[in-house]
Scaffold this motif. Structure first.
Motif, PDB file in Angstrom:
ATOM      1  N   LEU A 180       0.301  -0.100  -7.070  1.00  0.00           N
ATOM      2  CA  LEU A 180       0.396   0.191  -5.568  1.00  0.00           C
ATOM      3  C   LEU A 180       1.856  -0.704  -5.125  1.00  0.00           C
ATOM      4  CD1 LEU A 180      -3.044  -0.001  -4.084  1.00  0.00           C
ATOM      5  CD2 LEU A 180      -1.977   1.951  -4.723  1.00  0.00           C
ATOM      6  N   GLY A 181       2.272  -1.682  -5.719  1.00  0.00           N
ATOM      7  CA  GLY A 181       3.286  -2.471  -5.100  1.00  0.00           C
ATOM      8  C   GLY A 181       4.718  -1.782  -5.641  1.00  0.00           C
ATOM      9  N   VAL A 182       4.529  -1.594  -7.141  1.00  0.00           N
ATOM     10  CA  VAL A 182       5.730  -1.213  -7.817  1.00  0.00           C
ATOM     11  C   VAL A 182       6.002   0.143  -7.412  1.00  0.00           C
ATOM     12  CG1 VAL A 182       4.744  -0.272  -9.902  1.00  0.00           C
ATOM     13  CG2 VAL A 182       7.021  -1.593  -9.943  1.00  0.00           C
ATOM     14  N   THR A 183       5.078   0.983  -7.212  1.00  0.00           N
ATOM     15  CA  THR A 183       5.426   2.463  -6.702  1.00  0.00           C
ATOM     16  C   THR A 183       5.493   2.870  -5.214  1.00  0.00           C
ATOM     17  OG1 THR A 183       3.026   2.966  -6.666  1.00  0.00           O
ATOM     18  CG2 THR A 183       4.122   3.375  -9.104  1.00  0.00           C
ATOM     19  N   SER A 184       5.550   1.467  -4.483  1.00  0.00           N
ATOM     20  CA  SER A 184       5.529   1.717  -3.109  1.00  0.00           C
ATOM     21  C   SER A 184       7.196   2.069  -2.610  1.00  0.00           C
ATOM     22  CB  SER A 184       4.989   0.602  -2.277  1.00  0.00           C
ATOM     23  OG  SER A 184       5.732  -0.592  -2.719  1.00  0.00           O
ATOM     24  N   LYS A 185       8.196   2.103  -3.583  1.00  0.00           N
ATOM     25  CA  LYS A 185       9.522   2.087  -3.433  1.00  0.00           C
ATOM     26  C   LYS A 185      10.176   2.975  -4.478  1.00  0.00           C
ATOM     27  CE  LYS A 185      10.226  -2.468  -1.091  1.00  0.00           C
ATOM     28  NZ  LYS A 185      11.153  -3.502  -1.264  1.00  0.00           N
ATOM     29  N   VAL A 186      10.897   4.173  -3.956  1.00  0.00           N
ATOM     30  CA  VAL A 186      11.251   4.948  -5.010  1.00  0.00           C
ATOM     31  C   VAL A 186      12.450   4.353  -5.768  1.00  0.00           C
ATOM     32  CG1 VAL A 186      12.951   7.109  -4.844  1.00  0.00           C
ATOM     33  CG2 VAL A 186      11.071   6.918  -2.928  1.00  0.00           C
ATOM     34  N   GLU A 187      13.080   3.474  -5.260  1.00  0.00           N
ATOM     35  CA  GLU A 187      14.044   2.747  -6.048  1.00  0.00           C
ATOM     36  C   GLU A 187      13.509   2.034  -7.481  1.00  0.00           C
ATOM     37  OE1 GLU A 187      13.979   0.220  -2.229  1.00  0.00           O
ATOM     38  OE2 GLU A 187      13.737   2.253  -3.033  1.00  0.00           O
ATOM     39  N   ASN A 188      12.066   1.502  -7.157  1.00  0.00           N
ATOM     40  CA  ASN A 188      11.467   1.006  -8.391  1.00  0.00           C
ATOM     41  C   ASN A 188      11.153   2.038  -9.711  1.00  0.00           C
ATOM     42  OD1 ASN A 188      11.737  -1.436  -7.392  1.00  0.00           O
ATOM     43  ND2 ASN A 188       9.526  -1.378  -6.350  1.00  0.00           N
ATOM     44  N   SER A 236       0.920  -4.583   3.387  1.00  0.00           N
ATOM     45  CA  SER A 236       2.013  -3.892   3.556  1.00  0.00           C
ATOM     46  C   SER A 236       2.631  -3.370   4.917  1.00  0.00           C
ATOM     47  CB  SER A 236       2.280  -2.881   2.633  1.00  0.00           C
ATOM     48  OG  SER A 236       1.180  -1.865   2.779  1.00  0.00           O
ATOM     49  N   GLY A 237       1.210  -3.636   5.614  1.00  0.00           N
ATOM     50  CA  GLY A 237       1.492  -3.206   7.139  1.00  0.00           C
ATOM     51  C   GLY A 237       1.420  -1.639   7.195  1.00  0.00           C
ATOM     52  N   LYS A 238       1.023  -1.138   6.353  1.00  0.00           N
ATOM     53  CA  LYS A 238       0.818   0.457   6.650  1.00  0.00           C
ATOM     54  C   LYS A 238      -0.375   0.794   7.491  1.00  0.00           C
ATOM     55  CE  LYS A 238       3.722   1.255   3.234  1.00  0.00           C
ATOM     56  NZ  LYS A 238       4.729   1.930   3.631  1.00  0.00           N
ATOM     57  N   LYS A 239       0.002   1.598   8.498  1.00  0.00           N
ATOM     58  CA  LYS A 239      -1.014   2.224   9.408  1.00  0.00           C
ATOM     59  C   LYS A 239      -1.307   3.637   9.404  1.00  0.00           C
ATOM     60  CE  LYS A 239       0.924  -1.365  12.922  1.00  0.00           C
ATOM     61  NZ  LYS A 239       1.330  -1.321  14.235  1.00  0.00           N
ATOM     62  N   GLU A 240      -2.591   3.947  10.015  1.00  0.00           N
ATOM     63  CA  GLU A 240      -2.740   5.209   9.868  1.00  0.00           C
ATOM     64  C   GLU A 240      -1.878   6.137  10.604  1.00  0.00           C
ATOM     65  OE1 GLU A 240      -5.466   6.335   8.610  1.00  0.00           O
ATOM     66  OE2 GLU A 240      -6.564   4.523   7.870  1.00  0.00           O
ATOM     67  N   GLN A 241      -1.549   7.384  10.070  1.00  0.00           N
ATOM     68  CA  GLN A 241      -0.710   8.149  10.892  1.00  0.00           C
ATOM     69  C   GLN A 241      -1.479   9.159  11.975  1.00  0.00           C
ATOM     70  OE1 GLN A 241       2.767   8.070  10.293  1.00  0.00           O
ATOM     71  NE2 GLN A 241       2.106   6.128   9.151  1.00  0.00           N
TER      72      GLN A 241
END
Length: 229
Positions: free
Chosen positions: A147-155, A224-229
């Motif tokens: 989840l961490g490594v795939t959270s950013k496109v640049e990774n 990660s501070g993700k909130k419900e949309q």
């Protein structure tokens, strides 16, 4: 058609994982003389190979624990989750079927086991409870890293390597504990073919990794501070 291709990719990836990684475990016997590390590396290297082969098709979950984490994270629909799970279990069973052509299922068949004495160390606690705890923790670390490594496109360019190395890491300690599942599909096929205690206890290696995947998704979402949309 696109969904079918995703499911076929998940089938193929899980099939390759079981044949090559579980096959390595059978061939080496996971001995401390070198087989242990070779088996850990085999699992990690298969993930690296598949990540860069089918990652752009299905995301290369090849693991129900990863898929359920993606479902909880709302990165996978319920429909695709069901399709992925079915494909992964089918791939795992097909891979185990191929292994049974070459190796006798009644011997060590890369199945998982309860945490028991008799390994290179004597454990303070053994049994079902600590086995479930071990698999939850191992899966949590693995899925949390995904989840961490795939959270950013640049990774994207390095994510497959990071995920593969993380799977290697959890196998290095996990082999001595449970044989390391962290993947219900990887465990189910070989247990079904071997039967006996392996099949009797396989529910642990289905439930615990799924719980670990859900936990990883919830903790990652919180941190990660993700909130419900």
């Amino acid at each position: 058609m696109c969904n079918i291709k995703k499911y076929l990719a998940e089938f193929l990836g899980t099939f390759v994982l079981v044949v090559f990684a579980c096959g390595t475990a059978i061939v080496t016997g996971c001995g401390v003389e070198g087989g242990w590390l070779l088996t850990a590396l085999a699992f990690g290297l298969v993930i690296v190979a598949m990540a860069y082969s089918i990652g752009n098709i299905s995301g290369c979950h090849i693991n129900p624990a990863v898929s359920i984490a993606m479902l909880v994270s709302k990165k996978l629909s319920v429909k695709d989750f069901i399709g992925y799970i079915a494909a992964q279990f089918a791939g795992g069973l097909a891979g185990a079927g191929v292994l049974s052509i070459y190796f006798k299922p009644e011997i060590a068949f890369a199945t998982n086991r309860l945490v028991t004495d008799g390994m290179p160390v004597d454990f303070a606690c053994t049994g079902v409870g600590v086995t479930i705890l071990a698999e939850v923790l191992l899966t949590f670390v693995f899925v949390f890293a995904i989840l961490g490594v795939t959270s950013k496109v640049e990774n994207a360019n390095v994510s497959g390597i990071v995920i593969g190395l993380t799977l290697t890491l959890v196998h290095i300690i996990g082999i001595g504990l449970t044989g390391t599942s962290v993947n219900p599909a990887r465990s189910f096929g070989v247990a079904l073919i071997q039967g006996g205690d392996a099949l009797k206890n396989v529910w642990i290696f289905i439930v615990a990794p799924l719980a670990g995947g859900i936990l990883a998704a919830l903790v990652w979402k919180f941190l990660s501070g993700k909130k419900e949309q």
